[in-house]
Design an enzyme around this catalytic site. Sequence first.
Site, PDB file in Angstrom:
ATOM      1  N   HIS A  82      19.099  22.360   9.170  1.00 38.39           N
ATOM      2  CA  HIS A  82      17.836  22.309   9.926  1.00 38.39           C
ATOM      3  C   HIS A  82      16.528  22.262   8.916  1.00 38.39           C
ATOM      4  O   HIS A  82      15.481  21.818   9.336  1.00 38.39           O
ATOM      5  CB  HIS A  82      17.784  23.389  10.861  1.00 38.39           C
ATOM      6  CG  HIS A  82      17.065  24.606   9.976  1.00 38.39           C
ATOM      7  ND1 HIS A  82      17.909  25.666   9.710  1.00 38.39           N
ATOM      8  CD2 HIS A  82      15.938  25.205   9.626  1.00 38.39           C
ATOM      9  CE1 HIS A  82      17.365  26.781   9.164  1.00 38.39           C
ATOM     10  NE2 HIS A  82      16.121  26.341   9.201  1.00 38.39           N
TER      11      HIS A  82
ATOM     12  N   SER B   3      14.576  29.830   4.743  1.00 39.30           N
ATOM     13  CA  SER B   3      15.879  29.110   5.171  1.00 39.30           C
ATOM     14  C   SER B   3      16.388  28.264   3.987  1.00 39.30           C
ATOM     15  O   SER B   3      15.552  27.421   3.441  1.00 39.30           O
ATOM     16  CB  SER B   3      15.629  28.203   6.576  1.00 39.30           C
ATOM     17  OG  SER B   3      15.249  28.868   7.644  1.00 39.30           O
TER      18      SER B   3
ATOM     19  N   ASP C 284      25.157  24.613  10.245  1.00 43.52           N
ATOM     20  CA  ASP C 284      23.711  24.596   9.658  1.00 43.52           C
ATOM     21  C   ASP C 284      23.764  24.555   8.392  1.00 43.52           C
ATOM     22  O   ASP C 284      23.062  25.466   7.552  1.00 43.52           O
ATOM     23  CB  ASP C 284      23.036  25.786  10.331  1.00 43.52           C
ATOM     24  CG  ASP C 284      21.392  25.731  10.106  1.00 43.52           C
ATOM     25  OD1 ASP C 284      20.964  24.579   9.778  1.00 43.52           O
ATOM     26  OD2 ASP C 284      20.828  26.881   9.969  1.00 43.52           O
TER      27      ASP C 284
ATOM     28  N   GLY D 133      42.087  24.117  19.320  1.00 42.83           N
ATOM     29  CA  GLY D 133      42.395  23.476  20.680  1.00 42.83           C
ATOM     30  C   GLY D 133      42.903  24.460  21.688  1.00 42.83           C
ATOM     31  O   GLY D 133      43.499  24.233  22.630  1.00 42.83           O
TER      32      GLY D 133
END
Length: 488
Positions: A130, A236, A160, A293
């Site tokens: 981000h 971040s 992220d 799955g």
Amino acid sequence: MAGAFSVYGDPGNTKQGLQAGAPLRISFDMKHIFASLALTLLTLPVFADQRVPTSQTEVQLSFVPLVQKATPAVVNIYTKRVTQARRNTFMEDPFFERFFQSGPREPRVQNSLGSGVILTSDGIVVSNYHVVGMATDIRVVLNDRREYTARVLLGDEDSDLAILQLEDASDLPSLDLRPSDEVQVGELVLAIGNPFGVGQTVSSGIVSGLARSGASNGNGRGYFIQTDAPINPGNSGGALIDMSGRVIGINTRILSRSGGSNGIGFAIPADLVRAFVEQADAGNDVFARPWAGLSGQTVDADMAETFGLELPGGIVISGMHPVSPFQSAGFQVGDVIVAVDGLAVNTPSEMVFRMSVAGLGNTSQVTRVREGQQDTVPVSLIAAPDMPPRNATVLGRRDVLEGLSLAQINPAVINELNLQLNAKGVVVVDPGPVAVRVGLRRGDVVARVDDTDVSSPQDVARALQDAGRWVRLEVIRGASRVQLRFRI
């Protein structure tokens, strides 16, 4: 040099041969006093050599040696991205926004900032997706004010994380990654980053939680280390380090109602960062994670006895895709997965993390409980199969819903769009500028156009061409069926 002072005797004490009230004179050598004082001062911690603290007592004195070791490898990242913004001022209002979807657009430059960590001397840097995702210009500034341009080698919005390469970089300071399974709650840590753009900042705290998988926001698939070290916007992508200066996580987000740090921050574990670096070194530009799955839920206290467990924990399988590697390995709906490669798992996100760290092409030893009996089964770690072909189709200018992007549903599409495991038929990949106005969304499964059942992108295209003045679409959105009606 000599000095003296007087002590007057106790009027009632005559046993020591002192005359009551007479002064007692004591002589001493001032050189001895100064020598003793100097010796004492030299033994104080302030005169000791600075080094990384090795005990709790030393840690309480200063983090300076540790900060000096780590901060050169934590960088500030400045990015620019060009977006298309509508000129209509009503677009900022949620109510009026839908009435101006087709308004004219103009380029707008967005600036953002964040942090990153240098992992190799030749300029491999990790940060958050981000922070750098979709950026058109990335500038990285080191602690010593050197600047580099950077490009994204590999990025993944779900995790992220992004791996960058600094251009023409060499002999850079770097930090090592620490195995995530060694980290324990209560360890002292430092968070290093650039909060609010004020410049490189260090904050201290402890590891306050592990395996936090319910803290994700946006598109992130959460599996985090929790810390009370203050983390704020701009942190971040920065480093969360231990007391030896090794990276245990990459700071990614906070839990806050106000937007500021409330003592609950989250970092992506270093083991996942290592997996990203390995795939970037292999030339991948998209992170390939193993596909389970299956769907499942955490076993709580009420369910534990039913499944023959002494304590609550693990994941009970509630559904499986027909080509899931777990089904191929012999797992069934109702089995409880309690560990992957000998490490306990309690949420689907935690299991995906363990599989991602193990890596594609490998085999994980998965521990299950069935009817109260525990065993371990090898499971091959594969990518979601892109079969049958997705037959990606984009409707053209002469079609009713120009720009609508469709695909045939297969395991890879289910994984990419986070669809139900039993999803079949055709799905909306991108509604485009026209279909978004009639209410279509990314991930909608188109089941019917007017009275015609559709099962492929070509079926949808033909049905729209044959439609009358009014068109009715029936779509499956999550677990609901939605009908959309519009006029051509």
